[in-house]
Design a protein around this motif. Sequence first.
Motif, PDB file in Angstrom:
ATOM      1  N   UNK A 155       0.831  -1.199   0.000  1.00 46.58           N
ATOM      2  CA  UNK A 155       0.000   0.000   0.000  1.00 46.58           C
ATOM      3  C   UNK A 155       0.872   1.258   0.000  1.00 46.58           C
ATOM      4  N   UNK A 156       2.060   1.120  -0.564  1.00 46.71           N
ATOM      5  CA  UNK A 156       3.032   2.206  -0.509  1.00 46.71           C
ATOM      6  C   UNK A 156       2.859   3.273  -1.573  1.00 46.71           C
ATOM      7  N   UNK A 179       3.370   1.666 -15.539  1.00 50.25           N
ATOM      8  CA  UNK A 179       2.837   2.331 -14.347  1.00 50.25           C
ATOM      9  C   UNK A 179       1.335   2.090 -14.206  1.00 50.25           C
ATOM     10  N   UNK A 180       0.630   2.124 -15.316  1.00 53.12           N
ATOM     11  CA  UNK A 180      -0.817   1.878 -15.269  1.00 53.12           C
ATOM     12  C   UNK A 180      -1.131   0.464 -14.787  1.00 53.12           C
ATOM     13  N   UNK A 181      -0.221  -0.460 -15.057  1.00 52.78           N
ATOM     14  CA  UNK A 181      -0.426  -1.850 -14.627  1.00 52.78           C
ATOM     15  C   UNK A 181      -0.130  -2.056 -13.146  1.00 52.78           C
ATOM     16  N   UNK A 182       0.755  -1.226 -12.576  1.00 55.87           N
ATOM     17  CA  UNK A 182       1.224  -1.449 -11.215  1.00 55.87           C
ATOM     18  C   UNK A 182       0.532  -0.593 -10.157  1.00 55.87           C
ATOM     19  N   UNK A 183      -0.057   0.541 -10.543  1.00 59.70           N
ATOM     20  CA  UNK A 183      -0.550   1.481  -9.539  1.00 59.70           C
ATOM     21  C   UNK A 183      -2.020   1.818  -9.764  1.00 59.70           C
ATOM     22  N   UNK A 184      -2.748   1.943  -8.643  1.00 57.01           N
ATOM     23  CA  UNK A 184      -4.173   2.275  -8.723  1.00 57.01           C
ATOM     24  C   UNK A 184      -4.394   3.743  -9.070  1.00 57.01           C
ATOM     25  N   UNK A 185      -3.517   4.607  -8.553  1.00 55.04           N
ATOM     26  CA  UNK A 185      -3.665   6.038  -8.809  1.00 55.04           C
ATOM     27  C   UNK A 185      -2.305   6.618  -9.190  1.00 55.04           C
ATOM     28  N   UNK A 186      -2.311   7.439 -10.224  1.00 58.95           N
ATOM     29  CA  UNK A 186      -1.110   8.119 -10.700  1.00 58.95           C
ATOM     30  C   UNK A 186      -1.427   9.603 -10.801  1.00 58.95           C
ATOM     31  N   UNK A 209       0.537   5.638  -6.349  1.00 54.15           N
ATOM     32  CA  UNK A 209      -0.109   5.028  -5.193  1.00 54.15           C
ATOM     33  C   UNK A 209      -0.454   3.573  -5.514  1.00 54.15           C
ATOM     34  N   UNK A 210       0.073   2.656  -4.737  1.00 55.38           N
ATOM     35  CA  UNK A 210      -0.259   1.243  -4.939  1.00 55.38           C
ATOM     36  C   UNK A 210      -1.727   0.975  -4.614  1.00 55.38           C
ATOM     37  N   UNK A 211      -2.264   1.710  -3.662  1.00 56.68           N
ATOM     38  CA  UNK A 211      -3.678   1.571  -3.293  1.00 56.68           C
ATOM     39  C   UNK A 211      -4.248   2.956  -3.016  1.00 56.68           C
TER      40      UNK A 211
END
Length: 531
Positions: A155-156, A179-186, A209-211
């Motif tokens: 959740x980092x 980045x779109x694949x790894x993070x919920x919010x950019x 943001x991971x979450x």
Amino acid sequence: MSKKSGSYYTPRSLATFMVQYLSGDLYSSKKRLDILEPSCGDGVFLSAIHEELSELFYKVDAIDLDLAAVEKAHALNLPNDYNIFHADYLEWSIKSDKCYDLIIGNPPYISKKLLSQKQKESCRKAHDKTQGFGSEVNNIWTSFLSDAIYRVAEKGIIAFVLPAEILKVKFGERIQKTLLNYFERIEIFTFSSNVFPNIEQDTIILFLYKAHESEGLYFTTISSSSCLINRKFKLKRKRSLEKQKLKWSAYPLLEYQITHAHKVKKLIPQIIDYCETIPGIVTAANSYFIASQSTVDEYDLTLLSQPIVQKGIYVNGCVKLSKSKMGKLIEDGKPAFFLDLSKSDPSNPKHNEYLKSGVEQKIPERYKCTLRENWYEVPGAWIAEGFFFKRCHDYPKLIYNEASALVTDASYRIKMKEGFDIKSLIFSFYNSMTLAFAEIQGRYYGGGVLELTPSEFKSLPIPYIEITDELFDEFVIQFHNKKSIEDILKFNDEILLKDGLNMPLSEIMSFKQVRNTLLQRRLNISKSQFT
């Protein structure tokens, strides 16, 4: 600041903003935080963390290769919770699999050509940690980002100051998708001007943001440092860019503009439907294989020489390279002759002298020359009926080659398909829709130079119509006499878009706005925010 070390130190106000901005998310975690600063420099982010997160329980690991900077960071007398290491981060990271709740900083910026072989290998290993980054390393900062993605906690958050090339260049597209694949919010903060003078690179702030309760891809543009300090900005979601229909460099566009552009593009044939494009001549040493008239005369090279256009600047303001235009370049002493040294006469002492001068300049040792059977024989010297310069400033250049000149690899040679002609292609190219897509699909570099790769050029939509030689001749004169490219677009839009495609005026105006918005952003002359 050091270009060799890639250190562009972060202004204190920017570091403070970034930590303050994230403080709400960090305080809500209600647990001990592990924080990483992989390029701590003299400790500006460490000071901000100490001042802004004083009520949190956390541990910080900070690393930097510059011993003098590390000593300054130590001199801050931070608590024992701060572990500051003098080390090469990419080597240090190989020995550690530790995850962090926050990874923050301003990674170094060092281009591939300045990296040692050892550094390149470390960068590749960092790229291997994140699927999607690929093995090719263009700059060291991408390796810091890849490693951060690998070790950020479940959740980092990652918060980096990065060069804006992540939005512009081709390898940036691969990173965007990753980045779109790894993070919920950019969240991406761009700048409409040089807000922080001591950062020479055109930069962005990237928050990953991971979450997050509000997912998506968000942009805002900052026009002054006070906008950050006073929180006078608004993040806007770009759903169309999330779907990867466009590169993120299109972020200044409104959602309806992006949607409309892609709807139209599906209905319009592309340049590849009418022609083939082949890169121009790769000499491996333009200063040697391309000469002026005086050099041709000095070494008796007339029978070995052919006219050539080396740079787009030589054909500014025209759509036809006429014989008289080519003659003027030669008369002005420009390097305008390609030397086909495969035709050199061994019995001619001047030819031998010129070949000897190439050896003395170590031209045969250049990589592409070593691949040739004879180093001085340049392949692919054929004449195209037209050519397109891959880089431009105000607008792209598509040129009719009346002078039968060669071109270097600064251009793509145009070979028309059966049933179509180059003059019609050139006339059809200059309209607001096609030039808008040039801005959308291309990428830009320092000084606002626009570049289109072969695939980007070939995929431009174009409202092709057949025209007569007489109309093209009128167009050539009109283009030469124009006050600006807008004069041409106004005239051609009427013929190509309004009459040819039956496009409503509102849609034509939309493409004009798209082009102007992206052009202003590229040239960095916008004084307002695109939020």
